[in-house]
Write an enzyme that holds these catalytic residues in place. Sequence first.
Site, PDB file in Angstrom:
ATOM      1  N   GLU A  94       0.834  -1.206   0.000  1.00  0.00           N
ATOM      2  CA  GLU A  94       0.000   0.000   0.000  1.00  0.00           C
ATOM      3  C   GLU A  94       0.864   1.251   0.000  1.00  0.00           C
ATOM      4  O   GLU A  94       1.976   1.253   0.539  1.00  0.00           O
ATOM      5  CB  GLU A  94      -0.919  -0.026   1.231  1.00  0.00           C
ATOM      6  CG  GLU A  94      -1.930  -1.151   1.139  1.00  0.00           C
ATOM      7  CD  GLU A  94      -2.864  -1.260   2.333  1.00  0.00           C
ATOM      8  OE1 GLU A  94      -2.540  -0.716   3.408  1.00  0.00           O
ATOM      9  OE2 GLU A  94      -3.914  -1.893   2.184  1.00  0.00           O
ATOM     10  N   CYS A 107       3.508   8.588   0.839  1.00  0.00           N
ATOM     11  CA  CYS A 107       4.081   7.678   1.832  1.00  0.00           C
ATOM     12  C   CYS A 107       4.181   6.323   1.138  1.00  0.00           C
ATOM     13  O   CYS A 107       3.163   5.743   0.751  1.00  0.00           O
ATOM     14  CB  CYS A 107       3.167   7.620   3.052  1.00  0.00           C
ATOM     15  SG  CYS A 107       3.694   6.410   4.261  1.00  0.00           S
ATOM     16  N   CYS A 114       6.813  -6.749   6.770  1.00  0.00           N
ATOM     17  CA  CYS A 114       7.955  -6.097   7.418  1.00  0.00           C
ATOM     18  C   CYS A 114       8.794  -7.118   8.150  1.00  0.00           C
ATOM     19  O   CYS A 114       8.276  -8.094   8.683  1.00  0.00           O
ATOM     20  CB  CYS A 114       7.490  -5.028   8.405  1.00  0.00           C
ATOM     21  SG  CYS A 114       8.877  -4.056   9.058  1.00  0.00           S
ATOM     22  N   CYS A 118       7.159  -4.418  15.425  1.00  0.00           N
ATOM     23  CA  CYS A 118       6.665  -3.405  16.361  1.00  0.00           C
ATOM     24  C   CYS A 118       5.241  -3.776  16.785  1.00  0.00           C
ATOM     25  O   CYS A 118       4.395  -4.070  15.933  1.00  0.00           O
ATOM     26  CB  CYS A 118       6.694  -2.025  15.718  1.00  0.00           C
ATOM     27  SG  CYS A 118       8.332  -1.610  15.087  1.00  0.00           S
ATOM     28  N   CYS A 121       1.969  -1.912  15.379  1.00  0.00           N
ATOM     29  CA  CYS A 121       1.887  -1.659  13.942  1.00  0.00           C
ATOM     30  C   CYS A 121       1.131  -2.772  13.212  1.00  0.00           C
ATOM     31  O   CYS A 121       1.418  -3.961  13.402  1.00  0.00           O
ATOM     32  CB  CYS A 121       3.310  -1.542  13.398  1.00  0.00           C
ATOM     33  SG  CYS A 121       3.370  -1.465  11.613  1.00  0.00           S
ATOM     34  N   CYS A 339      -0.808   6.384   9.752  1.00  0.00           N
ATOM     35  CA  CYS A 339       0.443   5.768  10.188  1.00  0.00           C
ATOM     36  C   CYS A 339       0.189   4.490  10.988  1.00  0.00           C
ATOM     37  O   CYS A 339      -0.628   4.492  11.893  1.00  0.00           O
ATOM     38  CB  CYS A 339       1.195   6.730  11.086  1.00  0.00           C
ATOM     39  SG  CYS A 339       2.299   7.759  10.189  1.00  0.00           S
TER      40      CYS A 339
HETATM   41  S1  SF4 Z   1       6.451   0.316  12.482  1.00  0.00           S
HETATM   42 FE1  SF4 Z   1       5.661  -1.452  11.319  1.00  0.00          FE
HETATM   43  S2  SF4 Z   1       6.425  -1.166   9.226  1.00  0.00           S
HETATM   44 FE2  SF4 Z   1       7.640   0.194  10.583  1.00  0.00          FE
HETATM   45  S3  SF4 Z   1       9.446  -1.051  11.205  1.00  0.00           S
HETATM   46 FE3  SF4 Z   1       7.895  -1.386  12.805  1.00  0.00          FE
HETATM   47  S4  SF4 Z   1       6.803  -3.237  12.114  1.00  0.00           S
HETATM   48 FE4  SF4 Z   1       7.922  -2.458  10.337  1.00  0.00          FE
END
Ligand code: SF4
Length: 346
Positions: A94, A107, A114, A118, A121, A339
């Site tokens: 995306e 963005c 990923c 995190c 996220c 975000c």
């Molecule tokens: S915030 Fe999400 S996309 Fe960004 S590094 Fe952490 S896990 Fe990966």
Amino acid sequence: MATTKKDIRALTKEQLRDFFVKEGDKAFRGNQVYEWLWSKSAHTFDDMTNISKQTRQMLEDNFVINHIKVDTMQRSSDGTIKNAVKLHDGLVVESVLIPTETRTTACVSSQVGCSLDCKFCATARLKRMRNLNPDEIYDQVVAIDNESRLYHNRPLSNIVFMGMGEPLMNYNNVMKAIDKITSPEGLGMSPKRIVVSTSGVPKMIKKMADDEVKFNLAVSLHSAIDEVRTSIMPFNSTFPLVDLKESLEYWYAKTKRKITYEYVVWNGINDSKKDIDALVKFCKYVPCKVNIIEYNPIDDGEFQQATNQALDNYIIALERNRIVVNVRRSRGKDIDAACGQLANKS
Ligand code: SF4
């Protein structure tokens, strides 16, 4: 059936020139095709109208153009646009267009899923499937630039690498894409209008400094206390704050460019005086500014936006210490484009 033809956009301009010479044509033909591929974003060989039909057929026989396809586009009531972009192998990432009064920002994603985890996220829930190629990153920017012109009557002005993925875990391809974006043969954008946002990979931050990159650096910090940061960004146990600090000092010594810290304040996680004092201390290591970002809950889990009072406490403490702080309201919440919300839901 899977094609064995090579992606023509994996070739450099020199390789394309060599290819045409080997085919008994002029090296200059390589320049023409290169221009079609990059500054004119041709999707097919037939788009290349100043190339003979015979040569176009020869290209067709040897190569493919693995262009991305905007599969679905969603428009938010605040003007934000989210693209679900289909890649040549069917995977989806995306990218988002964020318009404000003064700028339109793309963005973009750098990985499918990923590599990091995190806790707050949505992208982290999709495990990393692969890195994006330079052309797949570049194409996202071109698609958003076109949408910016169409829906907002102005070209794209800024780019942030803050979509899906950790850009520094796909370093070479991100750098190649930025080279194309900034090159006069690509989009000719100023690197000063590009921000690479990382969760903080010290070795790669130093490498960027050594490579004398000209774009800006943002770090998703979210806590300046190791214990807290590790609980929300587990890779912090591998790359602790002391290493991050050292790499940022190295970056600043080499580039003389300020760092932006992205910072979300969550209820009961990082909203205490101890958290604020730690951030103020961290901000004194290297010239910087802080963006406090509004959080977009991805479910009804443990991460909830902190109170306005908690945000005010941060702002007062940072300003008292002469640290520039901005509060960033999130955009595109109604289409899950804000975000931390990118998770291929559409
Ligand atoms: S915030 Fe999400 S996309 Fe960004 S590094 Fe952490 S896990 Fe990966």
